[in-house]
Scaffold this motif. Structure first.
Motif, PDB file in Angstrom:
ATOM      1  N   TYR A  89      -6.593  -4.399  -0.707  1.00  0.00           N
ATOM      2  CA  TYR A  89      -5.254  -4.992  -0.369  1.00  0.00           C
ATOM      3  C   TYR A  89      -5.236  -6.744  -0.360  1.00  0.00           C
ATOM      4  CZ  TYR A  89      -0.544  -4.993   2.259  1.00  0.00           C
ATOM      5  OH  TYR A  89       0.791  -4.693   2.529  1.00  0.00           O
ATOM      6  N   THR A  90      -4.525  -7.206  -1.068  1.00  0.00           N
ATOM      7  CA  THR A  90      -4.705  -8.779  -1.063  1.00  0.00           C
ATOM      8  C   THR A  90      -3.353  -9.277  -0.993  1.00  0.00           C
ATOM      9  OG1 THR A  90      -4.600  -8.955  -3.457  1.00  0.00           O
ATOM     10  CG2 THR A  90      -6.756  -8.969  -2.404  1.00  0.00           C
ATOM     11  N   SER A  91      -3.205 -10.587  -0.231  1.00  0.00           N
ATOM     12  CA  SER A  91      -2.002 -11.372  -0.063  1.00  0.00           C
ATOM     13  C   SER A  91      -2.435 -12.834  -0.474  1.00  0.00           C
ATOM     14  CB  SER A  91      -1.734 -11.397   1.357  1.00  0.00           C
ATOM     15  OG  SER A  91      -0.511 -12.226   1.589  1.00  0.00           O
ATOM     16  N   THR A  92      -1.481 -13.391  -1.378  1.00  0.00           N
ATOM     17  CA  THR A  92      -1.437 -14.649  -1.977  1.00  0.00           C
ATOM     18  C   THR A  92      -0.687 -15.559  -1.108  1.00  0.00           C
ATOM     19  OG1 THR A  92      -2.646 -13.768  -4.076  1.00  0.00           O
ATOM     20  CG2 THR A  92      -1.618 -15.909  -4.149  1.00  0.00           C
ATOM     21  N   PRO A 141       7.643  -4.201  -2.443  1.00  0.00           N
ATOM     22  CA  PRO A 141       6.361  -4.061  -1.956  1.00  0.00           C
ATOM     23  C   PRO A 141       5.634  -5.230  -2.175  1.00  0.00           C
ATOM     24  CG  PRO A 141       7.372  -2.110  -2.607  1.00  0.00           C
ATOM     25  CD  PRO A 141       8.414  -3.184  -3.187  1.00  0.00           C
ATOM     26  N   GLU A 142       5.849  -6.052  -3.407  1.00  0.00           N
ATOM     27  CA  GLU A 142       4.907  -7.247  -3.817  1.00  0.00           C
ATOM     28  C   GLU A 142       5.181  -8.459  -3.103  1.00  0.00           C
ATOM     29  OE1 GLU A 142       7.088  -5.221  -6.325  1.00  0.00           O
ATOM     30  OE2 GLU A 142       5.170  -3.781  -5.920  1.00  0.00           O
ATOM     31  N   SER A 143       6.260  -8.358  -2.376  1.00  0.00           N
ATOM     32  CA  SER A 143       6.838  -9.763  -1.734  1.00  0.00           C
ATOM     33  C   SER A 143       7.230  -9.501  -0.145  1.00  0.00           C
ATOM     34  CB  SER A 143       7.994 -10.082  -2.515  1.00  0.00           C
ATOM     35  OG  SER A 143       8.521 -11.525  -1.950  1.00  0.00           O
ATOM     36  N   ASP A 194       0.946  -1.193  -0.033  1.00  0.00           N
ATOM     37  CA  ASP A 194       0.007  -0.091  -0.182  1.00  0.00           C
ATOM     38  C   ASP A 194       0.811   1.191   0.078  1.00  0.00           C
ATOM     39  OD1 ASP A 194       0.966   0.066   2.494  1.00  0.00           O
ATOM     40  OD2 ASP A 194      -1.174  -0.088   3.449  1.00  0.00           O
ATOM     41  N   GLY A 195       2.369   1.232  -0.215  1.00  0.00           N
ATOM     42  CA  GLY A 195       2.973   2.417  -0.176  1.00  0.00           C
ATOM     43  C   GLY A 195       3.422   2.909   1.101  1.00  0.00           C
ATOM     44  N   LYS A 196       2.908   2.301   2.246  1.00  0.00           N
ATOM     45  CA  LYS A 196       3.320   2.911   3.467  1.00  0.00           C
ATOM     46  C   LYS A 196       4.392   1.662   4.282  1.00  0.00           C
ATOM     47  CE  LYS A 196      -1.492   4.849   4.191  1.00  0.00           C
ATOM     48  NZ  LYS A 196      -2.704   4.535   4.663  1.00  0.00           N
ATOM     49  N   PRO A 197       4.829   2.160   5.174  1.00  0.00           N
ATOM     50  CA  PRO A 197       5.862   1.252   5.804  1.00  0.00           C
ATOM     51  C   PRO A 197       5.398  -0.175   6.298  1.00  0.00           C
ATOM     52  CG  PRO A 197       5.973   3.279   6.781  1.00  0.00           C
ATOM     53  CD  PRO A 197       4.819   3.208   5.863  1.00  0.00           C
TER      54      PRO A 197
END
Length: 104
Positions: A86-89, A59-61, A11-14
């Motif tokens: 916001y999703t996580s696979t 950011p994607e991992s 999400d671009g945040k820490p």
């Protein structure tokens, strides 16, 4: 030399913060991603179900290694879609969980 940039989540945040995770079956848990590189997972009943170490490779991992014998690092593919969801696979099951940042 400049200090290493703080890792950013999808999400671009820490990466650090508290996140409510809703699994495909509707169950929920909260993951507290801490600045010291550890995390705690708390179930809906308030009991801690897992602890471990985290690493944000990009950011994607987002990767976790549970504090249990023989645990291997598991990296989740994370993204925010055009609707802001916001999703996580899960790399093993392929299940997609929905994430909401609740603090941090």
């Amino acid at each position: 030399a400049a200090p290493a940039a703080e890792p950013l989540a999808a999400d671009g945040k820490p990466s650090v913060g508290k996140f409510e995770v809703t699994n495909p079956d509707g169950t929920k848990h909260t993951t507290d991603v801490k600045p010291d590189g550890t995390y705690t997972v708390t179930g809906a009943d308030g009991k801690v179900t897992e602890t471990g170490k985290w690493e944000q490779k990009s950011p994607e991992s987002y990767c976790e290694t549970a504090d249990k014998e023989g645990a291997k690092q598991k990296c989740f593919a994370e993204k925010v879609d055009d609707k802001g969801v916001y999703t996580s696979t899960d790399p093993e099951s392929g299940e997609v969980a929905t994430i909401v940042r609740v603090a941090g």
